[in-house]
Structures are given as C-alpha cells and as structure tokens.
Write a protein that holds these residues in place. Sequence first.
Motif, PDB file in Angstrom:
ATOM      1  N   THR A   3       0.850  -1.199   0.000  1.00 29.67           N
ATOM      2  CA  THR A   3       0.000   0.000   0.000  1.00 29.67           C
ATOM      3  C   THR A   3       0.885   1.248   0.000  1.00 29.67           C
ATOM      4  O   THR A   3       0.690   2.159   0.809  1.00 29.67           O
ATOM      5  N   LEU A   4       1.827   1.281  -0.910  1.00 31.00           N
ATOM      6  CA  LEU A   4       2.839   2.341  -0.928  1.00 31.00           C
ATOM      7  C   LEU A   4       2.222   3.721  -1.092  1.00 31.00           C
ATOM      8  O   LEU A   4       2.621   4.678  -0.429  1.00 31.00           O
ATOM      9  N   VAL A  56       3.286   7.816   0.008  1.00 29.79           N
ATOM     10  CA  VAL A  56       3.107   8.936  -0.921  1.00 29.79           C
ATOM     11  C   VAL A  56       2.059   9.922  -0.419  1.00 29.79           C
ATOM     12  O   VAL A  56       2.267  11.143  -0.453  1.00 29.79           O
ATOM     13  N   SER A  57       0.914   9.423   0.057  1.00 31.91           N
ATOM     14  CA  SER A  57      -0.184  10.298   0.468  1.00 31.91           C
ATOM     15  C   SER A  57       0.210  11.257   1.596  1.00 31.91           C
ATOM     16  O   SER A  57      -0.011  12.475   1.481  1.00 31.91           O
ATOM     17  N   THR A  92       1.627  16.769   3.381  1.00 37.98           N
ATOM     18  CA  THR A  92       2.503  17.679   4.114  1.00 37.98           C
ATOM     19  C   THR A  92       3.148  18.697   3.178  1.00 37.98           C
ATOM     20  O   THR A  92       3.364  19.857   3.562  1.00 37.98           O
ATOM     21  N   SER A  93       3.453  18.288   1.952  1.00 38.96           N
ATOM     22  CA  SER A  93       4.015  19.228   0.977  1.00 38.96           C
ATOM     23  C   SER A  93       3.046  20.367   0.703  1.00 38.96           C
ATOM     24  O   SER A  93       3.456  21.525   0.525  1.00 38.96           O
ATOM     25  N   LEU A  94       1.753  20.048   0.692  1.00 36.81           N
ATOM     26  CA  LEU A  94       0.742  21.098   0.505  1.00 36.81           C
ATOM     27  C   LEU A  94       0.750  22.074   1.672  1.00 36.81           C
ATOM     28  O   LEU A  94       0.553  23.282   1.491  1.00 36.81           O
ATOM     29  N   TYR A  95       0.963  21.555   2.879  1.00 40.40           N
ATOM     30  CA  TYR A  95       1.086  22.441   4.042  1.00 40.40           C
ATOM     31  C   TYR A  95       2.248  23.411   3.850  1.00 40.40           C
ATOM     32  O   TYR A  95       2.150  24.599   4.158  1.00 40.40           O
ATOM     33  N   PHE A  96       3.380  22.883   3.364  1.00 45.56           N
ATOM     34  CA  PHE A  96       4.546  23.734   3.146  1.00 45.56           C
ATOM     35  C   PHE A  96       4.241  24.814   2.104  1.00 45.56           C
ATOM     36  O   PHE A  96       4.641  25.966   2.249  1.00 45.56           O
ATOM     37  N   ILE A 106       9.607  13.492   4.889  1.00 48.13           N
ATOM     38  CA  ILE A 106       9.028  14.830   5.021  1.00 48.13           C
ATOM     39  C   ILE A 106      10.105  15.842   5.391  1.00 48.13           C
ATOM     40  O   ILE A 106      10.126  16.969   4.880  1.00 48.13           O
ATOM     41  N   LEU A 107      11.018  15.452   6.279  1.00 47.93           N
ATOM     42  CA  LEU A 107      12.121  16.340   6.645  1.00 47.93           C
ATOM     43  C   LEU A 107      12.970  16.673   5.423  1.00 47.93           C
ATOM     44  O   LEU A 107      13.358  17.830   5.215  1.00 47.93           O
TER      45      LEU A 107
END
Length: 253
Positions: free
Chosen positions: A20-21, A26-27, A32-36, A121-122
Amino acid sequence: MNWQAMKSIYLFEMARTRRTLLQSIVSPVLSTSLYFIVFGSAIGSRIQNIEGVSYGSFITPGLIMLSLLTLCISNGSFGIYFPKFTGTIYELLSSPVSMPEILVGYVGAAASKGLIVGAIILGTAYFFVDVTIQHPLLMITFFVLTAITFSLLGFIIGIWATNFEQLSLIPSLVIPPLTFLGGCFYSINMLPPLWQTVSHFNPVLYLVSGFRWSFYGISDVNPWISLAIIIAFLGVCLVLVSWMFRTGYRLKS
C-alpha cells in the motif's frame, strides 16, 4: 528471546506497507508538501518571523510531528486490530511467542513506518523552506521516542477497539485537535495568558516544543521537561500494554 518470531511479525507488517505504498508513504508526504506550499510559502510570506525564525521554517517541526503522530497511531492500531478482526490473533497467542516479542514486532514496524515517512518529510522540507538542525542527537532522540510511544498508544487502541468505528475514534477525533492546538503552527506565547495556561495541559505541546528546540533552539517549554514527559508517557503505555496482555483484556474473548 525468539528473534525469528519478532522478525516474522516485523517483516509481515512492513510488507503491508510495500503493498500500500501510495497510501502509506506517498499520500502523507504529498499532504505535508501542501502544508509547506500553503502555510510556508503563501501565508508564511505575510507573517512576521517568530523568535527570529521564518514562519515556514518554524512550522516544519510541527508538521513532521503531525504526520508522525498520526501515522504511528494508525499503523500501531491497525496492525494488532486486523488479527483480532480475522481471528488470527488466537494462533499468535497460542504460539510460543511472548508478550515482549509480539510487542517489538508490531510496535517496531509501526514506528519504522512513521520514522520513514517523517524522514522523507524532513528531506522534502528543504525544497520549500530553510531548515537548520542545531541539536541533531536530541532531534533523533525526540523523533525515535515519539514514534515508539505513539505506536504503543496505537497498539493499545487496537486492542481496546471492538469495531472499526472505535478504531478510528481517537485518531480522528482526539489526536488532530490536540496536535493543531499543541503549537504546531504557532507559539503559545502568542496566546492570551489564560490559553497559555490551558495549553500546558496538552501533551502534544511538549512533543512539538521539544522537537522544535532541537532544530532552532527555541521552545515554549523547557526541552528537558518535554523529554521527561515523553519518557513518562512511554512508561505509562508499557504498563498498560503489560496489563492488557496479563489479563487478556479484549484479546482472549
């Protein structure tokens, strides 16, 4: 110590991640990238620096903790609940595998998944904001202890839950508010005195604050107090899991 049993449980749980990659890795990274992008770039450019740190950089430790807590609890709870749901838990309990071995297998896998996503994420954060880690050893300590502690909490939730609604109750209704109100996106020094006092009763505040201190040397709470609280919470979770296995609470019926 049955190393083969622990390895088997651990690898089985990690294999589920590979199957369930998109959902497991990925999800959360994309979210989190959208938060950034939204908070770090769009909104952050209109907010003053917080204690000398740009807003996008300031929220980075909070966003990592937000993902880490959510994933560790989710993975830890589902990992033990699914064998209960299918009935295979009885085969595991009747096998020559002790409680610590079962615990290490399931909790170790849940924590590993959270740490992998947190590390990704880091790494992703460096593409959006300036990130500095002033105390890398303490950062790793907070990172690992938080992953293990909340994987244990998820494990407890998985044993306690009797249906899928209960399984998602705490992760969806309790943890997100605590996380968002725990200083992920702001410093509690920006709040009125009354709400600053109330915030100190939120355990997530100590996790985020200590983790942020390891990055920039700024925090709302003494980082050593934060570390002590994480260790104390870990001890409470271990005692509770031990009681559940010793009494067979919702495991043998």
